[in-house]
Design a protein around this motif. Structure first.
Motif, PDB file in Angstrom:
ATOM      1  N   GLN A  71       0.833  -1.212   0.000  1.00  0.00           N
ATOM      2  CA  GLN A  71       0.000   0.000   0.000  1.00  0.00           C
ATOM      3  C   GLN A  71       0.867   1.261   0.000  1.00  0.00           C
ATOM      4  O   GLN A  71       0.632   2.188  -0.781  1.00  0.00           O
ATOM      5  N   ASN A 129      -4.384   5.748   7.599  1.00  0.00           N
ATOM      6  CA  ASN A 129      -3.996   4.431   8.107  1.00  0.00           C
ATOM      7  C   ASN A 129      -4.281   4.313   9.600  1.00  0.00           C
ATOM      8  O   ASN A 129      -4.699   3.257  10.074  1.00  0.00           O
ATOM      9  N   PHE A 163      -8.071   3.528   9.866  1.00  0.00           N
ATOM     10  CA  PHE A 163      -8.496   2.189   9.460  1.00  0.00           C
ATOM     11  C   PHE A 163      -7.909   1.108  10.365  1.00  0.00           C
ATOM     12  O   PHE A 163      -8.617   0.182  10.776  1.00  0.00           O
ATOM     13  N   TYR A 164      -6.627   1.205  10.671  1.00  0.00           N
ATOM     14  CA  TYR A 164      -6.024   0.161  11.506  1.00  0.00           C
ATOM     15  C   TYR A 164      -6.511   0.267  12.945  1.00  0.00           C
ATOM     16  O   TYR A 164      -6.598  -0.744  13.646  1.00  0.00           O
ATOM     17  N   THR A 174      -9.650  -1.637  13.021  1.00  0.00           N
ATOM     18  CA  THR A 174      -9.376  -3.076  13.019  1.00  0.00           C
ATOM     19  C   THR A 174      -8.977  -3.559  14.414  1.00  0.00           C
ATOM     20  O   THR A 174      -9.432  -4.607  14.877  1.00  0.00           O
ATOM     21  N   VAL A 186      -5.281   3.062   0.213  1.00  0.00           N
ATOM     22  CA  VAL A 186      -5.473   2.756   1.634  1.00  0.00           C
ATOM     23  C   VAL A 186      -6.820   2.082   1.882  1.00  0.00           C
ATOM     24  O   VAL A 186      -6.897   1.044   2.552  1.00  0.00           O
ATOM     25  N   THR A 187      -7.895   2.650   1.336  1.00  0.00           N
ATOM     26  CA  THR A 187      -9.218   2.088   1.585  1.00  0.00           C
ATOM     27  C   THR A 187      -9.304   0.648   1.116  1.00  0.00           C
ATOM     28  O   THR A 187      -9.785  -0.239   1.834  1.00  0.00           O
ATOM     29  N   SER A 205      -6.779  -1.486   0.382  1.00  0.00           N
ATOM     30  CA  SER A 205      -5.868  -2.402   1.077  1.00  0.00           C
ATOM     31  C   SER A 205      -6.437  -2.779   2.441  1.00  0.00           C
ATOM     32  O   SER A 205      -6.215  -3.890   2.937  1.00  0.00           O
ATOM     33  N   HIS A 206      -7.208  -1.872   3.046  1.00  0.00           N
ATOM     34  CA  HIS A 206      -7.902  -2.201   4.297  1.00  0.00           C
ATOM     35  C   HIS A 206      -8.918  -3.317   4.057  1.00  0.00           C
ATOM     36  O   HIS A 206      -9.076  -4.214   4.895  1.00  0.00           O
ATOM     37  N   GLN A 231      -9.411  -7.024   5.783  1.00  0.00           N
ATOM     38  CA  GLN A 231     -10.707  -7.496   6.276  1.00  0.00           C
ATOM     39  C   GLN A 231     -11.033  -8.872   5.690  1.00  0.00           C
ATOM     40  O   GLN A 231     -11.529  -9.753   6.394  1.00  0.00           O
TER      41      GLN A 231
END
Length: 421
Positions: free
Chosen positions: A80, A115, A118-119, A122, A186-187, A189-190, A194
């Motif tokens: 990413q 990042n 998103f992380y 997670t 980024v979106t 690769s998130h 998932q």
């Protein structure tokens, strides 16, 4: 009015023909390969370089799979960041924006912000038990979205403060370029990560199908290609598209059969807070248990079989590989159009014979989004494990309320006896 006229005159009204030429990438082929293939024509030299490097990348990919889920997540993060770097660098070169104040730093700052968001989501979703044991993390998780927004807002204000007279339009070009790049890299690769948490098979089959389609289409096009497929990619042919599509569907069906046999690939990836490790242990769901399917009457006479044993996931494997062969290539066509718009052959010269990392993952991001939507629409159901993690986070009074409500519900349905304590 004079100031307005001067401002309008300063606007950059360039057309596609006015886009400045980007310096061509340098040849990064190792010298040992250049000497070994020096006697071949350019066409066959490129064939061998692509083939050797493809085998090397596939071998490295298998090694990372063997090392486990955490290393795969790091691989996705590394890819990413590199894809973001390649796309954002094109923007710098095309729009000559190296001298814009703060802009290079702001681009990477926004990457960190997105990042972090998103992380952080997670971590809160999959590692709630781990978080509850560390008080310093509880504050970060409790106010995660507010912190993420505050960080982004700081970058937004810095961008506004960096605006320079006579460069406004250029700066907004690059602001939009950065955000579009974040959306692409980024979106999506998130979403890849998932998919990985749903089970490694949901990560490996889609990615391998795209790789298979890319390789098979190249081979069929190289040896049999005669009919151009699309003007955006003159080297793409109908022969390569059809041959690659058929090969990919067969590969997806067979590869799904192989992976569905192993618990390591089919179990959801979970974090064990006691051992501080990712684990893939479970009782495989019905998707990964052999069933007998009736053979169509027309084929029964030829094969002599009335039923055939298959894993239900193999049917999903056919759906995923079909998308990879029919729609997936449009991610590559989109990237080709992007590169033609800015007069470049490849995103970078990171991989000899292949171009940049983004040149190899242009279809993967589109595939990742499809897999995420596919799982949410046709596969994913209520997750008892995730519900239990959320319940354990509640206060004791709240847990008792949930218990009483659930007990009352089960009594009404006749599953529990009213006298049961």
């Amino acid at each position: 009015e004079v100031d307005l006229d001067e401002g309008l005159a300063d606007l950059d009204l360039r057309s596609d023909l006015d886009i400045p030429d980007v310096p061509p990438p340098t040849d990064s082929t190792p010298e040992i390969l250049k000497r070994a293939l020096s006697g071949l024509s350019a066409r066959w030299k490129n064939w061998w370089i692509r083939g050797i490097l493809s085998l090397a990348m596939i071998s490295m990919f298998f090694l990372i799979i063997y090392m486990g889920s955490f290393m795969l997540m790091l691989l996705v993060l590394g890819i990413q960041v590199k894809c973001f770097h390649e796309i954002i660098t094109i923007g710098y070169r095309v729009y000559h924006s190296y001298d814009l104040p703060w802009f290079r730093s702001l681009s990477w700052y926004f990457l960190l912000c997105v990042n972090y968001f998103f992380y952080g989501e997670t971590v809160a979703d999959y590692f709630s038990t781990f978080v509850q044991r560390r008080e310093q993390l509880q504050f970060l998780i409790r106010y995660h979205r507010f912190i993420s927004f505050a960080l982004y807002l700081a970058g937004f204000c810095m961008f506004v403060l960096s605006l320079v007279k006579k460069h406004y339009r250029l700066q907004f070009y690059m602001f939009a370029w950065t955000h579009l790049t974040l959306l692409i890299t980024v979106t999506q690769s998130h979403l890849v990560i998932q998919n990985l948490f749903e089970g490694m098979i949901w990560f490996l089959v889609p990615i391998s199908s795209v790789i298979c389609n890319d390789i098979a289409a190249y081979i069929f096009g190289f040896f049999f290609g005669r009919t151009p497929l699309i003007k955006l990619s003159p080297k793409k042919t109908w022969e390569g598209f059809i041959g690659g599509g058929f090969s990919t569907v067969v590969f997806g069906f067979v590869f799904s059969y192989f992976l569905a046999q192993h618990q390591y690939f089919v179990c959801p990836v979970e974090y064990n807070s006691e051992t501080n490790r990712f684990v893939t242990e479970c009782e495989p769901s019905e998707l990964f248990q052999l069933k007998k399917y009736p053979v169509p009457l027309l084929l029964q006479a030829v094969l002599g079989w009335e039923t055939v044993p298959m894993y239900p996931f193999q049917l999903h494997g056919i759906a995923l590989s079909t998308f990879a062969s029919l729609i997936g290539p449009f991610g590559g066509f989109f990237a080709s159009g992007f590169k033609r718009a800015f007069k470049i052959k490849d995103f970078a010269d990171t991989i000899p014979g292949h171009g940049g990392i983004m040149d190899r993952f242009d279809c993967q991001y589109l595939m990742a989004t499809f897999v995420h939507v596919y799982i949410a629409s046709f596969i994913r159901g209520p997750n008892p494990s995730k519900v239990m993690k959320q319940l354990l986070v509640l206060q004791p009074e709240q847990q008792l309320d949930v218990y009483r409500t659930l007990k009352s519900h089960l009594v009404e349905k006749g599953i529990l006896q009213p006298s049961l304590r």
